[in-house]
Design an enzyme around this catalytic site. Structure first.
Site, PDB file in Angstrom:
ATOM      1  N   PHE A 172       0.842  -1.357   0.177  1.00 16.20           N
ATOM      2  CA  PHE A 172      -0.073   0.034  -0.369  1.00 16.20           C
ATOM      3  C   PHE A 172       0.820   1.364  -0.067  1.00 16.20           C
ATOM      4  O   PHE A 172       1.789   1.312   0.942  1.00 16.20           O
ATOM      5  CB  PHE A 172      -0.821   0.065   1.217  1.00 16.20           C
ATOM      6  CG  PHE A 172      -2.071  -1.104   1.226  1.00 16.20           C
ATOM      7  CD1 PHE A 172      -3.248  -0.862   0.944  1.00 16.20           C
ATOM      8  CD2 PHE A 172      -1.522  -2.091   1.714  1.00 16.20           C
ATOM      9  CE1 PHE A 172      -3.939  -1.776   0.946  1.00 16.20           C
ATOM     10  CE2 PHE A 172      -2.520  -3.116   1.942  1.00 16.20           C
ATOM     11  CZ  PHE A 172      -3.866  -3.046   1.512  1.00 16.20           C
ATOM     12  N   ASP A 173       0.489   2.162  -0.895  1.00 15.37           N
ATOM     13  CA  ASP A 173       1.068   3.532  -0.828  1.00 15.37           C
ATOM     14  C   ASP A 173       0.139   4.171   0.570  1.00 15.37           C
ATOM     15  O   ASP A 173      -0.994   4.039   0.396  1.00 15.37           O
ATOM     16  CB  ASP A 173       1.066   4.320  -2.138  1.00 15.37           C
ATOM     17  CG  ASP A 173       1.337   5.695  -2.168  1.00 15.37           C
ATOM     18  OD1 ASP A 173       2.755   5.713  -1.729  1.00 15.37           O
ATOM     19  OD2 ASP A 173       0.845   6.622  -2.598  1.00 15.37           O
ATOM     20  N   LYS A 174       1.107   4.598   1.295  1.00 14.29           N
ATOM     21  CA  LYS A 174       0.375   5.452   2.542  1.00 14.29           C
ATOM     22  C   LYS A 174      -0.638   6.367   1.995  1.00 14.29           C
ATOM     23  O   LYS A 174      -1.730   6.474   2.337  1.00 14.29           O
ATOM     24  CB  LYS A 174       1.126   5.908   3.570  1.00 14.29           C
ATOM     25  CG  LYS A 174       0.640   6.277   4.816  1.00 14.29           C
ATOM     26  CD  LYS A 174       1.532   7.338   5.624  1.00 14.29           C
ATOM     27  CE  LYS A 174       1.389   8.642   5.256  1.00 14.29           C
ATOM     28  NZ  LYS A 174       1.910   9.514   6.183  1.00 14.29           N
TER      29      LYS A 174
END
Length: 784
Positions: free
Chosen positions: A475-477
């Protein structure tokens, strides 16, 4: 300034790999330790060797999509369709043209094709959905309309008995029953045979046409030919009731198969029908009703309560609740006000809206969704390809087996020829591969169209299959696990020669030319508080670190921790740790001499993020978070959400290296991002999943799976759908093979009749496969 060595603020080791400080993943492909603390395994040369010795290009599956391309869908898996030409079904379907290709300008090269007579190739209508689930050679098109033309399989608003297929089934069935009644009443055998023959002719006419086209025009032997042979031979050897049963039951099986195709076609065409064909265009003080194709970008359209939004656009007047379920799958209406984006096909619930058109009809989100759903049938799964390969050899092998069963016992062992011919005919009808061939594509179509209605766009059945094998999700934050709506939280001035307003002015002036979310938060704060920007020059963006520019003669920077670490700047590590522990992102404002101030921005974690991550972990999926934040802030967010691993202080190019590390350690990887900054990683992952695709063309085009709503809550549904779909397809294939083999054994032993062979081995099996596949559409979101 001293560099923060690891995720533990109290750790002072220069090269810490303690898995408790925070869950490091080593680079050694031969290491089985998930939380490895062997420092030798963190040599990046191990990763470089892996990347050098592994063909990673096989994972790069990004593609440019031509939305003007007229996509013809064919799920046919027969050898005739392997050349990529268009093939269509003879039974009650629309047909186009046979075996010709189109060059780059979409001009037909076949002089016999009727498309030369009109402009079909200049206008691409998304309503033209051509689906064939059948994998037999009979489904290859001969270039003509077959009987029904544009007639629906089962026309809406029409009595069931008024449909031709139902009439054929009913009349043939009545004659079949009547033949048995006459036989029971001891009518003349000739009369009984004629009754059976009439029933066979009614149901068998279209089957005979299929057999003729397959044998004479394409030089292949399809299931229709096998059925014709079995029917005629049954009459010859004195079993007219079996001959009538073969055509009657086979026609019903073909009808059920056609019905499955009809449902698949309707599920895609229903997407097209979401968007209205006309729009109310505002003209000064009046309005004009126009076809949506004739409305230009920039024109204002009026949408009244209860109306559908005709085109993608931006609200310029009014406010209303919009039901976006047709696009995003979300059931709760969304409030739209001036400046908000709206999509074609969504429903205006209660207010009056004026909308400025931003996209032509053919470029609307719903139009692209239809194109991509149609194109999804081109990305076939390995299971579909395997089934098609098996089917190529299945029918010929069964034909040879039938000939052997008919001749060897009779001519080698002196058995009764008629008895063994009868058994061989049973083998012929059992050899029909249709139920086996549709076992996979009917399930895949059901999964993809069901997902689309739930706001998840899957670009091909191969991704439905691969999703089941994903072992880790990255996941990209910002904007994925968090809402991506950064706000400025704190301004701590470290130099008494500058005021808070001075710091904001410097920061906003530097960040004004950046599109990064952090920059936008600072600029928005300055704008709201009426702080004017200063002119800058010599602007320089240092990727992943910050911005450097001159204001007047003085050089200033707005940067993250990585730009000033190991420098001579005096900044309190305790102060940084305090902000980081709260999950805030720190921006340092300074000049060439010292750090002038610390600005922090904060982002809100999505309410359902912890629940989503928890569900994925229950399904055995590892979760990894990527961010450009410092380590302590990253750890704070990751701990609150419940992530397994976190990578921080990332440069843009780091994501690919991390993705390769995760794949090397765990196996197949899915990447979840916004489709813009994450495009390379999305293309490199086994499954690239883009969020918020309804508002981003880049997201739709980059990823393999697009979540139309800007929400990760659909991820558990996606994994559940994949596993459920592949489980049902496995059931279909297993049952199809088992029933076929059982019928073969029983036929050779003489236990089942010809009628039972076609009833169980074809009709019953086809019905079972179709009904089982329909269960896929009932998969529910595990979070709701």
């Amino acid at each position: 300034m001293v560099k923060n060595r690891c995720y533990d603020a109290d750790c002072d080791k220069d090269n810490c790999h303690n898995p408790e400080h925070y869950n490091y993943i080593c680079f050694d492909p031969n290491c089985d330790e998930i939380k490895c603390n062997d420092s030798d395994h963190y040599d990046k040369q191990l990763l470089r060797d892996y990347q050098k010795n592994t063909d990673l290009s096989v994972y790069d599956h990004g593609e440019e999509i031509d939305y003007d391309e007229d996509v013809d869908i064919s799920l046919c898996g027969c050898p005739d369709c392997a050349d990529g030409h268009d093939h269509d079904h003879d039974h009650h379907h629309d047909h186009s043209h046979d075996h010709h290709e189109h060059d780059e300008d979409d001009s037909c090269s076949d002089e016999s094709c009727s498309c030369h007579d009109h402009d079909e190739h200049d206008h691409h209508d998304h309503d033209d959905v051509d689906i064939s689930l059948c994998g037999c050679p009979d489904c290859a098109d001969d270039g003509h309309e077959h009987g029904h033309g544009d007639e629906e399989l089962l026309a809406e608003g029409k009595p069931l008995i008024a449909n031709r297929p139902i009439q054929i089934i009913v009349s043939s069935g009545i004659l079949f029953v009547l033949g048995h009644v006459f036989e029971w009443l001891s009518f003349s055998p000739a009369v009984v045979t004629i009754i059976y023959m009439l029933g066979a002719l009614i149901a068998g006419y279209e089957i005979a046409v299929l057999a003729y086209n397959s044998l004479v025009k394409r030089h292949t032997v399809g299931p229709a030919m096998l059925m014709c042979v079995a029917c005629v031979a049954s009459f010859i050897i004195g079993h007219p009731e079996e001959g009538a049963a073969v055509t009657f039951l086979y026609y019903i099986a073909e009808f059920l198969e056609d019905y499955a195709e009809h449902r698949a076609k309707r599920s895609i065409k229903s997407l097209v029908e979401i968007a209205p064909e006309t729009a109310r265009v505002k003209l000064n003080d009046s309005e004009e009703l126009r076809n949506v194709d004739d409305v230009d970008i920039g024109e204002i359209v009026i949408v009244k309560p209860g109306d559908k939004v005709p085109l993608d656009g931006e609200v310029v007047l009014g406010s209303s609740s919009i039901n976006q379920s047709s696009i995003t799958g979300e059931s709760v209406p969304v409030l739209k006000e001036t400046g908000d984006e709206v999509f074609s096909g969504t429903v205006n619930e209660d207010g009056y809206l004026e909308i400025a058109v931003t996209k032509k009809a053919k470029d609307s989100v719903i139009s692209k969704i239809v194109t991509l759903v149609k194109r999804s049938q081109l990305n076939r799964s390995e299971t579909e390809s395997l089934v098609e390969k098996v089917a190529k050899y299945y029918t010929p092998i069964m034909m040879v087996a039938a000939i052997c069963v008919a001749l060897i016992p009779s001519f080698v062992f002196g058995q009764n020829l008629v008895d063994w011919v009868y058994k061989a005919l049973s083998l012929l009808v059992i050899s029909c591969p249709c139920a086996f061939l549709i076992s996979t594509p009917v399930g895949m179509v059901s999964a993809i169209t069901s997902a689309t209605k739930n706001g998840v766009l899957i670009k091909g059945s191969t991704y439905v299959e691969e999703m089941r094998d994903v072992k880790a999700v990255i996941f990209d934050k910002t904007g994925t696990l968090t809402e991506g709506k950064l706000i400025l939280s704190d301004v701590e001035v470290l130099d008494e020669n500058f005021s808070k307003e001075d710091i904001i002015r410097i920061a906003a002036s530097l960040e004004n030319q950046s599109s990064h979310p952090i920059a936008q938060a600072i600029v928005n704060y300055a704008t709201v508080n009426g702080i004017k920007f200063s002119e800058i020059n010599d602007f320089k963006n240092v990727p992943g670190k910050g911005i450097v520019a001159n204001i007047g003669e003085e050089q200033y920077y707005a940067a993250n921790e990585s730009l000033i670490e190991d420098g001579s700047f005096e900044v309190s590590r305790d102060e940084i740790n305090r902000y980081s522990a709260e999950g805030k992102t720190i921006v340092f404002i300074g000049n060439s001499k010292n750090v002038l101030a610390i600005i922090t921005v904060s982002d809100k974690i999505r309410p359902n993020a912890h629940e989503v991550i928890s569900d994925l972990k229950e399904q055995g999926v590892q979760t990894i978070m990527l961010t450009g934040d410092n380590k302590l802030a990253a750890k704070s967010v990751a701990s609150e959400i419940g992530m397994d691993y976190v990578y921080s202080n990332l440069m843009p190019e780091d994501k690919l290296n991390i993705l390769d590390t995760i794949r090397n350690k765990f196996g197949d990887v899915a990447m979840v991002g916004d489709g813009i900054n994450d495009a390379p990683a999305l293309a490199r992952a086994n499954i690239g999943i883009a969020m918020g695709a309804a508002g981003s063309d880049v997201a739709i085009e980059t990823a393999d799976v697009a979540l139309m709503q800007d929400d990760i809550s659909k991820l558990p549904y996606l994994f559940t759908l994949s596993r459920k779909t592949m489980g049902i397809i496995k059931q279909n294939i297993t049952v199809a093979i088992a029933v076929k083999l059982l019928c073969v054994i029983l036929a050779i032993l003489g236990i089942i009749t010809l009628m039972m062979s076609v009833g169980f081995g074809d009709l019953g099996l086809t019905m079972l496969v179709i009904l089982n596949s329909f269960r896929i559409g009932m998969v529910k979101d595990p979070l709701f």
